[in-house]
Design a protein around this motif. Structure first.
Motif: not given
Length: 369
Positions: A266-292
């Motif tokens: 991406y050509t945005c300046p490094i450090g710039s604030t952006v919005e990231v699109l996340l679709r349902p198939d981008d999120i996976v089930y990881m039962p032992h993940s620390t991310l809840k």
């Protein structure tokens, strides 16, 4: 193989009594292709279709069909001279004519009328019902009669205005595939209007997403989903949520889900604030993940389950997990991110998403793709 250009809309402007309903519409359709005008109610897609048909005058720009100007400011070629067929939302069948007579209505003087009618009856799988009347048919059968009638004069272009809106969901899905097969079998070019993206993707080679009278993107279904050019297209096509992040490198964004690395720069300046699109198939089930994430709702889809999630910060997400993974609302689950094909837009003000030419991904966008 590239087919010759058939339909071309250049800087098209249409409206009523000084009010511009559609503005600066540019798109083209090659011979043999199926296009779709997609968008919410009141966005201008039907006005555009009616202008192509010759039912609405053009205020500016022009419409060309097979290289001939058929509409421009001050000139509108009569609809009956355009070699364009039309399938209306309510089918508009003649109740006093049989199926065969409805199909043959537009070619009554044609020397091969009976042969053409018989071929179309076979094509739309209605030969056994040729002598029935419209009131004796189901909604799906009536729709196929209307399609066959429009195809009988062999139009250069076929227009379909919300052709499946009167049918139930399952029949719409079935007929959308059937209509594509019929049009492709005849080599007929077509443009349809719909507000249903599943229908648009099932039928079309190219789809135009409309918003407030403007065409935001004209592209293949694949590119609309994976390469949206604007935040509106990204949110309108497919499911998904935006989360805020900071660009760490041309390929990496730091978010509340951790650092997410994509497969393009991406050509945005490094450090710039952006919005990231996340679709349902981008999120996976990881039962032992620390991310809840906390489950706020779920929809069973058969082979999979769509879970509505909330991150600790309150940000919403959706995820599709295999259906044998069964959790209840209120439970916390471990998740991970598998979003190599990252879609990022600049953030301009809290909660405001605006496209910015200075901040864009390396896209594989082509009208001819």
């Amino acid at each position: 193989m590239t087919h010759p250009l058939l339909l071309n809309l250049s800087d098209l402007v249409c409206g009523y009594q000084g009010h511009k309903v559609v503005q600066q519409i540019n798109l083209h359709l090659n011979a043999g292709d199926i296009g779709c005008l997609l968008g919410p109610s009141g966005c201008g897609k039907t006005t555009t279709l009616r202008a192509i048909a010759g039912f609405e005058p053009v205020q500016d720009g022009e419409i060309q069909l097979a290289g001939e100007v058929i509409s421009r400011a001050g000139f509108t070629l009569a609809p009956e001279k355009r070699h364009i067929g039309m399938v209306f939302q309510d089918y508009a069948l003649f109740p006093h004519l049989t199926v065969a007579e409805n199909i043959a209505f537009g070619i009554r003087q044609h020397p091969r009328r009976k042969r053409i009618t018989a071929e179309l009856l076979e094509l739309v799988k209605l030969a056994p019902l040729a002598q029935r009347y419209p009131h004796e048919l189901s909604g799906g059968q009536q729709q196929r009669v209307a399609l066959a009638r429009a195809l009988a004069p062999e139009p250069q272009l076929l227009l379909l205005d919300e052709p499946f809106s009167n049918l139930d969901v399952e029949l719409r899905r079935k007929l959308s595939h059937e209509v594509r097969e019929i049009l492709k079998a005849r080599g007929t070019s077509a443009v349809l209007v719909t507000h249903d993206q599943e229908e648009a993707f099932a039928v079309s080679d190219h789809v135009g997403v409309f918003r407030n009278g403007r065409l935001e993107q004209w592209d293949t279904p694949y590119n609309l989903y994976h390469e949206p050019l604007t935040p509106f297209v990204a949110s309108f096509v497919g499911q998904g949520y935006f989360i805020r992040g900071q660009l760490l490198s041309p390929e990496t964004v730091q978010t509340e889900l951790g650092a997410i690395q994509g497969n393009r720069a991406y050509t945005c300046p490094i450090g710039s604030t952006v919005e990231v699109l996340l679709r349902p198939d981008d999120i996976v089930y990881m039962p032992h993940s620390t991310l809840k994430a906390t489950i706020t709702g779920k929809t069973f889809l058969g082979a999979s389950t769509l879970y509505r999630l909330q991150l600790p910060t309150g940000s919403p997400l959706e995820a599709i997990f295999p259906s044998h993974i069964d959790h209840l609302p209120g439970e916390q689950v471990g998740i991970g991110v598998a979003a190599e094909h990252l879609v990022v837009f600049p953030a301009q003000g809290e909660g405001t998403l605006q496209p910015d030419p200075a901040c864009s991904g390396v896209r594989r966008y082509s009208e001819d793709s």
